[in-house]
Motif scaffolding. Structure first.
Motif, PDB file in Angstrom:
ATOM      1  N   ASP A   1      25.525 -55.769 -12.857  1.00 36.41           N
ATOM      2  CA  ASP A   1      25.601 -56.190 -11.455  1.00 36.41           C
ATOM      3  C   ASP A   1      24.198 -56.602 -11.025  1.00 36.41           C
ATOM      4  OD1 ASP A   1      25.876 -56.641  -8.795  1.00 36.41           O
ATOM      5  OD2 ASP A   1      26.741 -54.691  -8.289  1.00 36.41           O
TER       6      ASP A   1
ATOM      7  N   THR B   1      30.428 -48.608 -10.443  1.00 33.06           N
ATOM      8  CA  THR B   1      29.137 -48.099 -10.908  1.00 33.06           C
ATOM      9  C   THR B   1      29.199 -46.577 -11.086  1.00 33.06           C
ATOM     10  OG1 THR B   1      28.040 -49.942  -9.830  1.00 33.06           O
ATOM     11  CG2 THR B   1      26.671 -48.036 -10.372  1.00 33.06           C
TER      12      THR B   1
ATOM     13  N   ASP C   1      28.364 -52.385 -16.592  1.00 32.88           N
ATOM     14  CA  ASP C   1      28.673 -52.426 -15.160  1.00 32.88           C
ATOM     15  C   ASP C   1      28.669 -53.902 -14.742  1.00 32.88           C
ATOM     16  OD1 ASP C   1      29.192 -51.499 -12.610  1.00 32.88           O
ATOM     17  OD2 ASP C   1      27.066 -51.191 -12.108  1.00 32.88           O
ATOM     18  N   THR C   2      29.493 -54.245 -13.777  1.00 41.71           N
ATOM     19  CA  THR C   2      29.481 -55.633 -13.281  1.00 41.71           C
ATOM     20  C   THR C   2      29.580 -55.624 -11.756  1.00 41.71           C
ATOM     21  OG1 THR C   2      31.890 -55.834 -13.404  1.00 41.71           O
ATOM     22  CG2 THR C   2      30.647 -56.580 -15.333  1.00 41.71           C
TER      23      THR C   2
ATOM     24  N   GLN D   1      20.610 -48.394  -8.087  1.00 44.06           N
ATOM     25  CA  GLN D   1      21.716 -47.418  -8.108  1.00 44.06           C
ATOM     26  C   GLN D   1      22.019 -46.974  -9.547  1.00 44.06           C
ATOM     27  OE1 GLN D   1      25.495 -49.023  -6.847  1.00 44.06           O
ATOM     28  NE2 GLN D   1      26.467 -47.011  -6.674  1.00 44.06           N
TER      29      GLN D   1
ATOM     30  N   ARG E   1      24.385 -57.762  -6.359  1.00 44.52           N
ATOM     31  CA  ARG E   1      24.324 -57.017  -5.108  1.00 44.52           C
ATOM     32  C   ARG E   1      22.966 -56.333  -4.953  1.00 44.52           C
ATOM     33  NH1 ARG E   1      25.582 -51.976  -3.426  1.00 44.52           N
ATOM     34  NH2 ARG E   1      26.006 -51.290  -5.557  1.00 44.52           N
TER      35      ARG E   1
HETATM   36 MG   LIG Z   1      28.620 -51.312  -8.397  1.00 46.38          MG
END
Ligand SMILES: [Mg+2]
Ligand SMILES: Nc1nc2c(ncn2[C@@H]2O[C@H](COP(=O)(O)OP(=O)(O)O)[C@@H](O)[C@H]2O)c(=O)[nH]1
Length: 341
Positions: A180, A157, A232-233, A189, A183
């Protein structure tokens, strides 16, 4: 960066130089020199004397394998201790040996020059070429779709945010896909990063299908003529089937132009092994090594491109948005050999 390895490489450089210096015959002990300092008629002929001097300085010498065997063995140990992968270590040693022992040398050559050039050439030989993302984005059909993948906590990230900032600073437009959804806290974030950078993020709610998010991100980029999509993953392991299947779906839906494998330099050989596995199972076009600022060894940075056959694109060197440097083999070698840039 790489300060532990650098210190030890410099010691070996000194030892190689010492050993090689011993093999260079001193000019005044050569047979030609003894001939001119004798009492023959040559002594009185200044033109002959200067001719002989040219001969002496032009004389050649060889470095034999036995002359450098010991420092080379030590170099091998140092590379292995600093997490350079075994085949890469062997390749470097073989290149240094071939370079130093393979040819005749002139006595006039400087010994430290010989050694630095052999070490430099050997390490450059395994570092690969790097990957110039800016040229890639400039030359490629837009939007360029870049999927970031790798295991959890390695800096994906943060890297997405850094690369977004890097591209933006260099005149490219960017959108981030918040892939993502797995999480807790991941959406916030990426949102915070993007907000600070003034970059748009496409996101769905937590737990949503990441393929759908990234599909929307690509559509947004196409509709708004944006240059680059950074996806992003969530972190995943190559041996976790459900997450790997999800990644496969992302790939099919998003059709990335580039898959970038992110791992941390500090993980050393583990990073190299993981990258190899990812490359075989998911595929990877380039690598970003994060946390190089915290890595005294440099083993992963030296080994990864040669091991997986894919270039390193960036090194992450801190937690700030500017702490990312395009991977330059020359710069890495300079850093390792203590040559100031
Ligand atoms: Mg991340
Ligand atoms: N020192 C340092 N820390 C980094 C670097 N890249 C990422 N980090 C830190 O590593 C931690 C995990 O990063 P994150 O991007 O959340 O990893 P992810 O789980 O792979 O997405 C964060 O605390 C980051 O600030 C880097 O290049 N250097």
């Amino acid at each position: 960066m790489f300060e532990g390895l650098r210190a030890r490489l410099q010691k070996i450089q000194g030892k190689l130089e010492e050993n090689i210096a011993k093999t260079v015959p001193p000019a005044d002990s050569t047979p030609e020199n003894r001939a001119v300092s004798g009492t023959g008629p040559e002594e009185k002929d200044p033109s002959l004397l200067s001719r002989v001097k040219v001969l002496i300085t032009d004389r050649e010498f060889f470095i034999a394998e036995k002359d450098i065997e010991e420092p080379l063995f030590e170099l091998e140990m140092i590379l292995l201790e600093n997490d350079v992968a075994l085949p890469v270590t062997e390749e470097i040693i073989q290149r240094v040996r071939a370079d130093l022992t393979g040819r005749r040398r002139k006595i006039g050559e400087s010994v430290d020059g010989i050694v630095v050039s052999a070490l430099r050439g050997a390490i450059l030989g395994v570092l690969g070429q790097g990957f110039d993302l800016l040229s890639y984005v400039r030359d490629h059909e837009k939007p360029v779709k870049i999927l970031f993948t790798g295991v959890n906590g390695t800096g994906k990230t943060t890297t997405v945010a850094k690369v977004a900032s890097y591209l933006k600073k260099n005149g490219c437009t960017v959108v981030i896909g918040a892939g993502d959804t797995f999480r807790a806290g991941a959406l916030e974030q990426i949102e915070v990063h993007a907000g600070r950078l003034g970059i748009k993020v496409i996101q769905h709610q937590a737990g949503a299908d990441p393929s759908a998010v990234l599909f929307d991100t690509v559509q947004h980029a196409e509709a708004n003529r944006i240059d680059a999509v950074l996806a992003d993953t969530a972190g995943r392991f190559h041996n976790r089937a459900n997450l790997m299947n999800q990644l496969d779906k992302i790939r099919r839906v998003m059709k990335p132009d580039l898959i970038v494998y992110v791992d941390e330099a500090v993980a050393g050989n583990d990073a190299v092994v993981r990258a190899h596995e990812f490359e075989k199972t998911v595929g990877a076009d380039a690598v970003v090594l994060t946390k190089a600022d915290m890595d005294p060894k440099g083993g992963a940075a030296i080994s990864i491109a040669h091991t997986i056959g894919k270039p390193v694109m960036f090194l992450g060197v801190g937690q700030g948005y500017d702490d990312i440097i395009p991977f330059s083999p020359d710069r890495v070698v300079d850093e390792l050999l203590g040559v100031s840039a």
